[in-house]
Design an enzyme around this catalytic site. Sequence first.
Site, PDB file in Angstrom:
ATOM      1  N   GLY A 120       1.582 -11.316   1.501  1.00  0.00           N
ATOM      2  CA  GLY A 120       1.820 -11.741   0.131  1.00  0.00           C
ATOM      3  C   GLY A 120       3.301 -11.644  -0.193  1.00  0.00           C
ATOM      4  O   GLY A 120       4.154 -11.721   0.701  1.00  0.00           O
ATOM      5  N   ARG A 155      -1.258   1.052  -0.558  1.00  0.00           N
ATOM      6  CA  ARG A 155      -2.117   2.061  -1.172  1.00  0.00           C
ATOM      7  C   ARG A 155      -2.623   2.993  -0.082  1.00  0.00           C
ATOM      8  O   ARG A 155      -2.976   2.571   1.018  1.00  0.00           O
ATOM      9  CB  ARG A 155      -3.307   1.404  -1.893  1.00  0.00           C
ATOM     10  CG  ARG A 155      -2.940   0.724  -3.214  1.00  0.00           C
ATOM     11  CD  ARG A 155      -2.555   1.740  -4.282  1.00  0.00           C
ATOM     12  NE  ARG A 155      -2.346   1.135  -5.590  1.00  0.00           N
ATOM     13  CZ  ARG A 155      -1.175   0.726  -6.043  1.00  0.00           C
ATOM     14  NH1 ARG A 155      -0.092   0.851  -5.267  1.00  0.00           N
ATOM     15  NH2 ARG A 155      -1.063   0.215  -7.239  1.00  0.00           N
ATOM     16  N   GLU A 167      -3.528  11.228  -3.653  1.00  0.00           N
ATOM     17  CA  GLU A 167      -2.151  11.179  -4.121  1.00  0.00           C
ATOM     18  C   GLU A 167      -2.039  11.886  -5.464  1.00  0.00           C
ATOM     19  O   GLU A 167      -2.792  11.552  -6.382  1.00  0.00           O
ATOM     20  CB  GLU A 167      -1.730   9.720  -4.261  1.00  0.00           C
ATOM     21  CG  GLU A 167      -0.234   9.499  -4.394  1.00  0.00           C
ATOM     22  CD  GLU A 167       0.140   8.035  -4.295  1.00  0.00           C
ATOM     23  OE1 GLU A 167       0.532   7.462  -5.343  1.00  0.00           O
ATOM     24  OE2 GLU A 167       0.030   7.462  -3.202  1.00  0.00           O
ATOM     25  N   HIS A 183       5.686   7.995  -3.210  1.00  0.00           N
ATOM     26  CA  HIS A 183       5.360   6.741  -3.897  1.00  0.00           C
ATOM     27  C   HIS A 183       6.557   6.238  -4.717  1.00  0.00           C
ATOM     28  O   HIS A 183       6.497   6.094  -5.933  1.00  0.00           O
ATOM     29  CB  HIS A 183       4.139   6.918  -4.805  1.00  0.00           C
ATOM     30  CG  HIS A 183       3.424   5.630  -5.068  1.00  0.00           C
ATOM     31  ND1 HIS A 183       2.062   5.544  -5.231  1.00  0.00           N
ATOM     32  CD2 HIS A 183       3.880   4.346  -5.197  1.00  0.00           C
ATOM     33  CE1 HIS A 183       1.708   4.289  -5.454  1.00  0.00           C
ATOM     34  NE2 HIS A 183       2.800   3.546  -5.433  1.00  0.00           N
TER      35      HIS A 183
END
Length: 323
Positions: free
Chosen positions: A157, A239, A268, A287
């Site tokens: 993507g 993710r 997380e 992150h």
Amino acid sequence: MSKPRVFVTRIMPAAGLDRVREACNAEIWSGEMPPPYETLREKVRGVDGLLCMLTDRIDGQLMDAAGPGLKVISQMAVGYDNIDVPAAQVRGIPIGHTPGVLTEATADLAFGLLLAAARRIVEGANYIQDGQWRTWDPNALLGRDLSGATLGIIGLGRIGRAVARRAAGFNMRILAYSPSLTFESAAEVNAVAVDLETLLRESDFVSLHLPLNARTRHLINRVTLSQMKANAILVNTARGGIIDHAALVEALRSGIIGGAALDVTDPEPISPDDPLLSLPNALVVPHIGSASQWTRDQMARMAAENLIAGVTGQPLPNRVPTG
């Protein structure tokens, strides 16, 4: 006329927060940690809009707690796996998100993690801090070459394509896999479309750029890890749930793969005593894929505009697709 009442689950950059405060009667959670779920349920009662983060669980019960006046859920993230999208659709609540603006920043970090793991940059810094650098050693901290190596991108993507553009500058061979990927679309970024098993078998580096859903959860597991090269490095800025955490720890410990560089984990945040953090061939950061000033400012603006559009009955500029 009174302003719409909204709840914002974290203090976000002023570029968006000031806009929310100007247009809405806003209550903003000021805690360092996200509001607990039960607290969030209380805070949303009677609101017209909710601006949330990926750390917040937004399910049907929470939407019902807000009541029938809830007109919009605006998330300051591109992903929305923390939101029960079907529950929102049934209740007629549009969901906003922030696609596009974090593409380059996340691609930068993905490639930075790839470089850091390949050239053992963090290990080198620790080597000095631990007092081990006594002389130049021709055999110390030998890493991996990128030029001429094969990079496998799973999910071509926006972000995956941006990573491919960076890899081309390092003279890497690029393989790509997505369920609906065509040879023609892959060729646009100098990649070759292949099936997943071929990508895993032939890649020196594998970078993940998929949304988390029922189909992609634990896509990287004991079976797929065993299909990778023994010296391959796995990079994940998507993710954490795409990887089976226990299987990854086992693969790194036993030498099934060479290393992993992760911006996301499952769960997380990762526990400080998690066995993954004790492995010398694992690099984990908290992150920070979109953590550049410009990117976070843009995300905050987009989240604010989605929220304001929703509470005023206007179409959301960036709405999560339905159907």
